[in-house]
Design an enzyme around this catalytic site. Structure first.
Site, PDB file in Angstrom:
ATOM      1  CD  GLU A  92       2.542   6.246  -1.622  1.00 57.33           C
ATOM      2  OE1 GLU A  92       3.416   6.879  -1.988  1.00 57.33           O
ATOM      3  OE2 GLU A  92       1.668   6.592  -0.673  1.00 57.33           O
ATOM      4  CG  ASP A 148      -0.881   5.411  -0.645  1.00 55.89           C
ATOM      5  OD1 ASP A 148      -0.043   4.697  -0.542  1.00 55.89           O
ATOM      6  OD2 ASP A 148      -1.144   6.515  -0.588  1.00 55.89           O
ATOM      7  CD  GLU A 171      -2.089   7.228   4.172  1.00 59.46           C
ATOM      8  OE1 GLU A 171      -0.961   7.392   3.963  1.00 59.46           O
ATOM      9  OE2 GLU A 171      -2.961   8.209   4.543  1.00 59.46           O
ATOM     10  NE  ARG A 175      -8.274  16.991  -5.319  1.00 58.56           N
ATOM     11  CZ  ARG A 175      -8.137  15.714  -4.782  1.00 58.56           C
ATOM     12  NH1 ARG A 175      -9.326  14.962  -4.270  1.00 58.56           N
ATOM     13  NH2 ARG A 175      -6.870  15.138  -4.644  1.00 58.56           N
TER      14      ARG A 175
END
Ligand code: NAG
Length: 280
Positions: free
Chosen positions: A107, A109, A111, A266
């Site tokens: 994918e 993307d 957005e 993260r």
């Protein structure tokens, strides 16, 4: 008809043929290349050549469309104008995806996360390879994308993926297979998708601002798309040049608001492998 008239006719025919192909290049037909995915009558094509499309979102549903064909590499340009005013909670998308039922889909993307009036849209980008994502970068823009149409482009060739806004690159994601890194979509063909939907559980300011349904229906506009996957297309060798690299750095310095490659919290164990190379 004399020789002269025949020449004239030929000239007119050539001129018309050139005009037609020029228009086709500038504005593809949504009816021919795309079909609705959800939202029924909330997907509306207009314009004499089907070159405009509006998506709406109301309490009942959002809406979306996808390309009838699949592509393995190419360049897609889409002119878009986002929900104006209080667009908090709404998400408008323009992305490529391979068949998601495989569990190992690819994918690419784009957005666009809405915001309360006067606050900036967030442009969210991500890349998936073989079902894995986690490659997000986010940006604000240097203009209000709900006021006018702007051109959003995805260039995808075997060497790189580039996200552009009005020809300014926001992001370059490279194929580092020559450095032993296999994370890059390059074997599965992808369709073009677009949608407008409600995501007020996470989209705006982390989900704190909800969609104001008293402003519904919300509308996002698409027009004049162009798909270039031609054998000798410029997309094949598209890369940064000194000017576009300067523009990319300007965007990164002034408008980038999130980069997974600098998210120490993260990725406290280890950053994704491409991060140590991904400096343009
Ligand atoms: C909305 O506006 C706030 C405040 O300017 C900003 O921090 C945020 O990135 C914007 N976008 C979204 C999707 O919340």
């Amino acid at each position: 008809m004399g020789m002269h008239d025949q020449l004239l006719v030929l000239k007119v025919v050539v001129a018309v043929a050139l005009m037609v192909s020029a228009t086709a290049y500038a504005a593809g037909n949504f009816n021919t290349e795309f079909e609705s995915t959800f939202g029924g009558p909330r997907v509306r094509v207009s314009g004499p050549g089907g070159q405009q499309l509006a998506l709406t979102l109301d309490r009942g549903s959002g809406s979306g469309f996808k390309s009838k064909r699949e592509y393995l590499f190419g360049r897609i340009d889409m002119q878009m104008k986002f929900v104006a005013g209080n667009s908090a909670g709404t998400v408008t998308t323009f992305y490529l995806s391979s068949d998601q039922s495989t569990g190992r889909h690819d994918e690419i993307d784009f957005e666009f996360l809405g915001n309360v009036s006067g606050q900036p849209y967030t442009i969210h980008t991500n890349v998936f390879s073989q079902g894995q994502g986690n490659r997000e970068q986010q940006f604000h823009l240097w203009f209000d994308p709900s006021q006018n149409f702007h051109t959003y482009s995805i260039v995808w060739n075997p060497k790189l993926i580039m996200f552009l806004v009005d020809e300014t690159p926001l992001r370059v994601f490279r194929n580092y297979e020559n450095k032993g890194i296999t994370f890059f979509p390059k074997v599965q063909p992808q369709r073009i998708f677009a949608s407008l939907w409600n995501a007020d559980d996470w989209a705006t300011q982390g989900g704190r601002v909800k969609t104001d349904w008293s402003k519904a229906p919300f509308t996002a506009y698409y027009r004049n798309f162009n798909i270039d996957n031609s054998i000798n297309g410029k997309w094949k060798t598209h890369d940064l040049n000194p000017y576009s690299r300067m523009r990319l750095r300007w965007v990164q310095k002034n408008y980038m608001i999130y980069n997974y490659c600098t998210d120490w919290k993260r990725f406290s164990q280890a950053f994704p492998p491409e991060c140590k190379h991904a400096i343009e």
